[in-house]
Every structure is written in C-alpha cells, then in structure tokens.
Enzyme design. Structure first.
Site, PDB file in Angstrom:
ATOM      1  N   ARG B   9      79.813 -56.517  38.845  1.00 37.31           N
ATOM      2  CA  ARG B   9      79.288 -56.990  37.554  1.00 37.31           C
ATOM      3  C   ARG B   9      80.193 -58.049  36.941  1.00 37.31           C
ATOM      4  NH1 ARG B   9      79.205 -52.130  33.961  1.00 37.31           N
ATOM      5  NH2 ARG B   9      80.328 -50.850  35.445  1.00 37.31           N
ATOM      6  N   SER B  36      77.284 -54.051  29.588  1.00 40.40           N
ATOM      7  CA  SER B  36      77.315 -53.384  30.892  1.00 40.40           C
ATOM      8  C   SER B  36      76.991 -54.334  32.037  1.00 40.40           C
ATOM      9  CB  SER B  36      76.317 -52.222  30.921  1.00 40.40           C
ATOM     10  OG  SER B  36      76.704 -51.219  30.031  1.00 40.40           O
ATOM     11  N   GLU B  57      62.008 -54.754  28.201  1.00 39.13           N
ATOM     12  CA  GLU B  57      62.154 -55.435  29.493  1.00 39.13           C
ATOM     13  C   GLU B  57      60.889 -56.174  29.902  1.00 39.13           C
ATOM     14  OE1 GLU B  57      62.848 -52.232  28.881  1.00 39.13           O
ATOM     15  OE2 GLU B  57      65.030 -52.121  29.040  1.00 39.13           O
ATOM     16  N   PHE B  82      65.367 -50.473  35.096  1.00 41.22           N
ATOM     17  CA  PHE B  82      64.591 -51.077  34.009  1.00 41.22           C
ATOM     18  C   PHE B  82      64.201 -52.525  34.317  1.00 41.22           C
ATOM     19  CE2 PHE B  82      67.674 -48.163  31.736  1.00 41.22           C
ATOM     20  CZ  PHE B  82      66.808 -47.084  31.769  1.00 41.22           C
ATOM     21  N   HIS B 108      73.856 -51.345  38.013  1.00 41.12           N
ATOM     22  CA  HIS B 108      73.638 -49.894  37.968  1.00 41.12           C
ATOM     23  C   HIS B 108      72.518 -49.457  38.910  1.00 41.12           C
ATOM     24  CE1 HIS B 108      76.076 -50.686  34.485  1.00 41.12           C
ATOM     25  NE2 HIS B 108      76.239 -49.408  34.252  1.00 41.12           N
ATOM     26  N   ASP B 116      74.397 -40.421  34.267  1.00 41.08           N
ATOM     27  CA  ASP B 116      73.128 -40.637  33.559  1.00 41.08           C
ATOM     28  C   ASP B 116      71.964 -39.921  34.245  1.00 41.08           C
ATOM     29  OD1 ASP B 116      74.012 -42.048  31.397  1.00 41.08           O
ATOM     30  OD2 ASP B 116      73.573 -44.025  32.224  1.00 41.08           O
ATOM     31  N   ARG B 166      77.230 -49.988  39.748  1.00 37.41           N
ATOM     32  CA  ARG B 166      78.046 -49.740  38.563  1.00 37.41           C
ATOM     33  C   ARG B 166      79.522 -49.639  38.934  1.00 37.41           C
ATOM     34  NH1 ARG B 166      80.515 -45.535  35.528  1.00 37.41           N
ATOM     35  NH2 ARG B 166      80.054 -43.961  37.091  1.00 37.41           N
TER      36      ARG B 166
HETATM   37  C1  LIG Z   1      63.770 -48.799  29.032  1.00 36.22           C
HETATM   38  C2  LIG Z   1      65.221 -48.642  28.775  1.00 36.22           C
HETATM   39  N1  LIG Z   1      65.984 -49.747  28.689  1.00 36.22           N
HETATM   40  C3  LIG Z   1      67.318 -49.615  28.481  1.00 36.22           C
HETATM   41  C4  LIG Z   1      67.895 -48.391  28.364  1.00 36.22           C
HETATM   42  C5  LIG Z   1      69.402 -48.256  28.189  1.00 36.22           C
HETATM   43  N2  LIG Z   1      69.704 -47.715  26.861  1.00 36.22           N
HETATM   44  C6  LIG Z   1      70.063 -46.436  26.669  1.00 36.22           C
HETATM   45  S1  LIG Z   1      70.319 -46.052  25.063  1.00 36.22           S
HETATM   46  C7  LIG Z   1      69.991 -47.646  24.587  1.00 36.22           C
HETATM   47  C8  LIG Z   1      70.062 -48.017  23.145  1.00 36.22           C
HETATM   48  C9  LIG Z   1      69.171 -47.154  22.329  1.00 36.22           C
HETATM   49  O1  LIG Z   1      69.225 -47.494  20.993  1.00 36.22           O
HETATM   50  P1  LIG Z   1      68.483 -46.596  19.947  1.00 36.22           P
HETATM   51  O2  LIG Z   1      67.059 -46.401  20.345  1.00 36.22           O
HETATM   52  O3  LIG Z   1      68.690 -47.197  18.615  1.00 36.22           O
HETATM   53  O4  LIG Z   1      69.181 -45.186  20.109  1.00 36.22           O
HETATM   54  P2  LIG Z   1      70.334 -44.510  19.219  1.00 36.22           P
HETATM   55  O5  LIG Z   1      70.924 -45.549  18.319  1.00 36.22           O
HETATM   56  O6  LIG Z   1      69.644 -43.461  18.447  1.00 36.22           O
HETATM   57  O7  LIG Z   1      71.325 -43.952  20.163  1.00 36.22           O
HETATM   58  C10 LIG Z   1      69.682 -48.439  25.699  1.00 36.22           C
HETATM   59  C11 LIG Z   1      69.356 -49.864  25.644  1.00 36.22           C
HETATM   60  C12 LIG Z   1      67.049 -47.270  28.469  1.00 36.22           C
HETATM   61  N3  LIG Z   1      67.530 -46.029  28.404  1.00 36.22           N
HETATM   62  N4  LIG Z   1      65.724 -47.420  28.665  1.00 36.22           N
END
Ligand SMILES: Cc1ncc(C[n+]2csc(CCOP(=O)(O)OP(=O)(O)O)c2C)c(N)n1
Ligand SMILES: [Mg+2]
Lengths: 278, 313
Positions: B9, B36, B57, B82, B108, B116, B166
């Site tokens: 990465r 990441s 996405e 994703f 990843h 995860d 990753r």
């Molecule tokens: C479709 C998808 N894209 C990217 C991710 C990676 N990801 C995990 S948590 C997150 C951020 C989530 O933010 P939010 O919905 O505001 O959650 P919180 O602040 O409550 O943790 C991302 C981008 C994912 N899990 N699913």
C-alpha cells in the site's frame, strides 16, 4: 406515554456503562476493532436490549421476538456485549473477539452466534434487510417490531436511500431505525468528506417519521421508541445525536479511535474513567 | 527463508505521488478509506486532484468513468471487497464496456485482512475482474512490484485492476526487472515441477522450492503477476520444461489464477496440475498468518501439491 421512573433509567445507565467497559476490554484483548462507533451506539443498544425489545435470550429463534439489525456492523463489540449481558452466551466469551475460531467475528455473522439476525459489515446493506424482515412480519400478521442501527457515514451509501423509499412506499410502521449521528467517519468529519445535511429533512422528504434525540439520554431513547410504536403507516428514523467514543475522554470525537484498540495504558485510563476499580 | 518485508500500500501511495508530479491528467478517488489505501499520500500532495467520494463505492465507479471519459487517468481505491463486488455492475456497465481508462487499485484483499472477518475479506475479486472483457488484471507479488505495476497501469490505455494486501509482503521480485502487462517472471529455475504463484503466495512458492530441493526435487518458481492477460508463453514453457504444474493464490481456487492456468492447460497442453488456494469457502477473523495456515495457504501445501502432480505425471 409511559413515564420512566428514575431508578429504571439509572439501571439502564449502569448497564450501558458496563457495556462500555466490555467494549474497552474486548478491543484491548483483540488488539483491533472499533471502539469509537461502539461507544457512540452503546446507550441505544442498551435501551433496546435491556428494555425496549421483546426477546428471549434463552430461545433466540422465538418467532415473535423483535428483530435487531446492526447495519453499522463494525459496532460489533457493543452489540456482542449487549447480547452477552442479555444472556445469549457467556460473558467470558466476549474476550475471544476477533480471535481465530471465535464466534465473535470482527463483524456480526448470523451463522456463528445466537441472537444475530443478519450478517453485516459491508455498510449500507443492513437497513434493507431490516425492511425485508418488516415486510415478512406483516405478511405473517405478526406484531413484532424490527429495529435497526445505522451509521451516519453509512448514509452516504445509495442503498440506504433505496431502502428509505421502500420503507415509506410499503408504509412499514413496524420499523424503528436509529441513525448514530456522531458526525465522524474514517477519513474525517462527515460534513467534510461527503456532506449529509440536512439529514432530518432528507428522511422526512423520503416519507419517514423522524424523531431527533440526544442519543446518550436514556429517557429520550426510550420515549422515541414509544413514540415510534404509535405512528401509523410510516417507518421511524430516530436521528440520535451522539459523540463518537462517548464516555472515554480521549476517545471522544477522536478520529484515531474509529478502528484502533486502546493500548494497556489507555485501557487502564478508560476503565478508570468508566468507574471500574482496578 | 529470510525475506525483507514491505508494504504494498505504501508503494502504491508513493507511485501515485510520483505520477502526480509528472502528469497533470492523473486523478485519484477513494471511498472513505484513504488512510488505509494510502491514497491519502497523494491527497496531501495534490488535493485538487483527489476526490473522496464517501462510503459510496458504486457512485465512485460512475464518477471515475465520467472523469475517464473526459480524458483523465483515474485511480479509484478502496478495500478489494468493496472496490469490486459492491460496485461490480457499475464497473461492468460504465467502465469495462465503454473501455474507459480507470485503474481500480484495491487493498486488503484475500484473507490476510485478518480480524475484520469474512465481510471484509475477499477471495472473489480477481474472478470478478478477470471475467470482465477489456479489463487488465494484476496481482503484484510484493511492494516493489506494486510500485512498478501502478506506473505501468498509468501508461496503459484501458481499465485495470490491481490487488494489494493489508500485511507487509516478503520482497521476492527481481529489483532489476520491470513489470510488463501480460508478462510473468521466473524467480527460480527448476526441472521437475513448476510452481506458479501470485501475490503473497509467490513467497510461499519460493519456500516450497527450497523444501523440495532438500528432497532432491528441482522446482521452477514463476511469479504470475499478470493474471489477465495471462503470460501464456511462460506457462507453455513451464509445461515443456517440467510437465507438472502447481498454482498458488490467496484467492478462491474456483476462479482465480489457478482457474486461468487450468483453462490454458486443458485447451493447449494438458499436464497434471493442482491448485493451492482458498478452497471455496469464506474466511473468518484471526491473525493473517494464522488464517493462512488454517486455510492451507502454506509452503507445505505447495510441497504436497508438487509431489502429487509429479506422481501423476
Ligand atoms: C461498503 C463499505 N465500504 C467501506 C467500509 C469500511 N468502513 C468501515 S467503518 C467505515 C466508516 C463508517 O462511518 P460511520 O457510518 O459514520 O460509522 P461510525 O462513525 O458510527 O463508526 C468505513 C468506511 C465498509 N465497512 N463498508
Ligand atoms: Mg459516524
């Protein structure tokens, strides 16, 4: 409207605090995981699992149970802690989070652990599955409700708005969804990364009943759930204003604790702040 | 074997920054994972050429297509699960079919994602992308090759997919050799069996070759970083030389490198072959290395497979 006595509220707050301590210990033991979004969701999860929802932890497939879908699957630590404290599985098992062979996967897996209605983790998909459960409940003339918890960053996903349309179209008043409005996602504040506001107006425009609350105020959470049950012909979105990392000073509003476990020192400090004798 | 380890990465981020310095037509998109995927490194240097699309996405791929249709060279990144499956139809309809210049560079991938769990791991991304007409698909074996592949993709006119991990990967590629689309490389010569790997499994193939050598078996090791187009000539050469083939990938064996090599063999020159990889199952949470052992992504498995194909020859 039910008036909740202070001791009921206090007991729920006590249990929420217990969940928070579990979240800290679990992510510490795992060395990874998502404390920030778990802590912002903790009060909502506690209200749902310890008071609002009709469920039988010893009979997890009881057909009349209320359903819960964690659309923001990364808040799994808080969800697992609520399940364990409800009696779905031994509390000791919480410390196996993310370990090889554990039932406590990094993100909830329906086939691994009792009490999990839907496998989640890929954001944007959980709300749709909750609506599917709501349609099925109606088809079967069942009275149970479907609860769902979404992230605010998650609102950026198009599927959320496809679900928003369907929920209103089919008048799914057996759905109570929560939006954990902690204003942060991974890369920064939601309004900087991909602005969401005006969120309330958006959900209203899509035909949902919207209730705005302080997502850390137990009484407001309970009252919102009661109000949602009285609404006819519309699903409810509870827009819960929250603080990411709530309850641990150095995790509050800290981007870094979205997806990072506390180290030993931080764990001690966090647990102390959460009132644990150590 | 003693390897140096380095991050794919990080090299991807560095390649993007270098591209940004020399080319004004390069733009980079991400979906809330820029720290990441390391597109953040580019964003810092070239904020005007970086667009965070949020957790969306599908929309990101459409936007990438539009920018490519307007003359930009577009790099779009997220986690592999994703960046491919979540938005596959957008990629198919708006990028592959119109043959637009979008480079989907995903991190990843595989099961070494670790804790995860299955929702974030992927054993399907290579399959999903290699089945799309017009797409070029590459799986760099290590960090230096990631840098080279990123640069090569930027020069290539058409849609590309690059798969990164990753974890830090063992460095295995030849520092003096460049990466060319459609070309793999021989990392070790041998006469008895050919081990064709991609990604982190190339290092396992090298370890397997050492173990085999101790049993007086001479194994050829090929880094097949170009999955599509596959380096047919290199496979044909391996068939001629050893007549026994093992493929190794951190991907579902149903549809990745092994399937591509098997197709070539069956149609041109059938010889005994075995696929080492994820055996058509979802992963789970655990440490990356632990998972590789549990799911049979090891040098031992490659050795077993090598001995088996040699017996069948
Ligand atoms: C479709 C998808 N894209 C990217 C991710 C990676 N990801 C995990 S948590 C997150 C951020 C989530 O933010 P939010 O919905 O505001 O959650 P919180 O602040 O409550 O943790 C991302 C981008 C994912 N899990 N699913
Ligand atoms: Mg958030």
């Amino acid at each position: 409207m039910v008036a909740y006595p202070d001791d009921v509220i206090a007991e729920l707050e006590r249990r929420a605090n217990l969940i928070r301590r579990h979240v800290i210990r679990m992510t510490r033991a795992a060395g990874s995981g998502h404390p920030g979004g778990s802590l912002s969701s903790t009060d909502i999860l506690s209200a749902l699992f310890f008071k609002v929802m009709h469920h039988r932890p010893t009979d997890p497939t009881w057909e009349d149970r209320d359903r819960f879908v964690l659309s923001k699957g990364h808040a799994a630590p808080a969800y697992y802690a609520a399940l364990a404290e409800s009696g779905y599985f031994p509390v000791e098992e919480l410390l196996t989070l993310r370990k090889l062979g554990s039932r406590l996967q990094g993100h909830p897996s329906r086939n691994k652990l009792p009490g999990i209605e839907m496998s989640t983790g890929s954001l944007g998909q959980g709300l749709s599955t909750a609506l599917g459960m709501a349609l099925a409940a109606r088809l079967d003339r069942k009275a149970h409700r479907i609860y769902c918890l979404c992230g605010d960053g998650e609102q950026q996903s198009g599927q959320i708005w496809e679900a928003a349309m369907l929920g209103a179209h089919y008048e799914l008043d057996n759905v109570t969804a929560f939006l954990d409005r902690n204003k942060l996602q991974i890369d920064g504040p939601t309004e900087k990364i991909m602005s969401l506001e005006p969120l309330t107006d958006k959900w209203r425009a899509f035909g949902w009943n919207v209730i705005e609350i302080d997502g850390h105020n137990m009484r407001e959470i309970l009252e919102a759930c009661d109000k949602a049950k009285e609404v006819r012909n519309r699903p409810t979105m509870v827009l819960a204003h929250t603080v990411k990392g709530k309850g641990v000073s150095f995790m509050e509003n800290a981007l870094s604790f979205h997806g990072k476990a506390p180290n030993d020192e931080e764990t001690k400090k966090a647990l102390r702040e959460l009132g644990e004798d150590i | 074997m003693r390897f140096q380890y380095a991050s794919q990465r990080k090299e991807y981020g560095r390649a993007l920054v270098d591209l940004g310095k020399s080319r004004k037509d390069v733009v980079v998109l991400d979906a809330d994972l820029s720290s990441s995927t390391r597109t953040a490194d580019f964003a810092k240097e070239f904020p005007e050429h970086f667009f965070n699309c949020g957790i969306a996405e599908q929309n990101m791929m459409g936007v990438a297509a539009g920018m490519a249709a307007s003359g930009k060279v577009v790099f779009a990144s997220s986690f592999a699960v994703f960046a491919t499956g979540r938005c596959w139809d957008q990629i198919r309809q708006s990028i592959a079919y119109p043959k637009l210049n979008v480079k989907i560079c995903a991190t990843h991938a595989g099961i070494t994602v670790g804790g995860d769990g299955a929702s974030h791991q992927t054993g399907e991304d290579v399959a999903l992308m290699r089945t799309l007409p017009n797409f070029t698909v590459g799986v760099p074996a290590d960090a230096p090759e990631t840098y080279k592949m990123t640069r090569a993709f930027a020069e290539w006119n058409g849609p590309c997919y690059m798969r990164m991990g990753r974890l830090d990967f063992p460095t295995v590629s030849d520092p003096d050799e460049g990466f060319k689309i459609g070309r793999g490389s021989v990392l070790r010569n041998g006469e008895d069996v050919s081990l064709i790997g991609c990604g982190i499994m190339v290092s396992r193939c090298l370890e397997a070759a050492e173990a085999l050598e101790r049993r007086n078996i001479s194994a050829q090791v090929i880094n097949m970083s170009s999955i599509k187009p596959l380096d047919d000539a290199l496979v044909a050469g391996a068939v001629k030389r050893t007549g026994a083939i093992v493929t190794a990938e951190e991907h579902n064996v149903v549809s990745g490198l092994g399937a591509a090599v098997a197709t070539y063999l069956v149609e041109h020159d059938p010889v005994p072959m075995r696929r080492v990889g994820i055996m058509d199952t979802f992963g789970e949470s655990g440490e990356g290395e632990e998972l590789m052992r549990k799911y049979g992504l090891t040098a031992e498995k490659v050795v077993e497979a090598a001995e088996e194909v040699m017996r069948r020859r």
